[in-house]
Design a protein around this motif. Structure first.
Motif: not given
Length: 187
Positions: A7-9, A32-36, A100-105, A129-132
């Motif tokens: 999940t990307a936020v 993001l969608a292409q990366a799943g 819920h974040a696996d990644l924050v953009v 440490p969620v990747p941002m």
């Protein structure tokens, strides 16, 4: 990142600083969608809609996360939202995003985006440490200001290794590739 889905936020405002920034947000959503990744976002227009349009174009689930008592006031969700979550207050909303974040953009926006971005940075330095990834000129100028004025700085107890920047869609995709390979290698 979990193995079943990611999940990307996406944090971005209702107004893009430029047409280029809006195109960047759409490319980010598509990448993001292409990366799943599934996409969580505010659900409304502007940069949120651009990112949602990009994610939806690749078949990703796009979830709008809003406040229950503000939805009528703020208007309809953009047409790309496939699901919605209505929460009682800002704290619960931010916790929902970050838990819920696996990644924050973050791209750009107003005071709401600033609030979300700083909450995410705090969360990533104190909770998990969620990747941002901060992308585009508006977000990069903000980051430069926060660092220059010492609002954001690294210490041994608050490392900033979770934070990356991307000036372009290509640089953003490179970060996604690196994150994907890191998560596979670390699993």
């Amino acid at each position: 990142m979990n193995g079943l889905h990611r999940t990307a936020v996406f944090f971005g405002g209702v107004r893009a600083a430029s047409g280029d920034e809006e195109k960047l947000a759409e490319e980010i959503g598509r990448s993001l969608a292409q990366a799943g990744y599934e996409l969580l976002h505010g659900g409304y227009n502007g940069l949120m809609e651009a990112a949602a349009r990009g994610a939806a174009s690749e078949g990703a689930q796009v979830t709008a996360v809003t406040l229950a008592d503000k939805h009528d006031e703020w208007g309809a969700f953009n047409p790309y939202a496939t699901a919605s979550v209505h929460l009682p207050d800002l704290g619960t909303r931010l916790n929902h995003y970050l838990d819920h974040a696996d990644l924050v953009v973050a791209v750009g926006g107003g005071i709401g985006t600033l609030h979300e971005l700083t909450a995410a940075a705090y969360y990533a330095t104190t909770i998990r440490p969620v990747p941002m990834i901060l992308a585009g000129p508006t977000a990069l100028r903000l980051l430069a200001f926060l660092r220059e004025e010492k609002w954001l700085y690294e210490t041994p107890t608050r490392p900033l290794g979770f934070l990356r920047t991307a000036e372009t869609a290509c640089a953003f995709r490179d970060h996604l590739t690196t994150l994907h390979h890191t998560s596979i290698g670390g699993a």
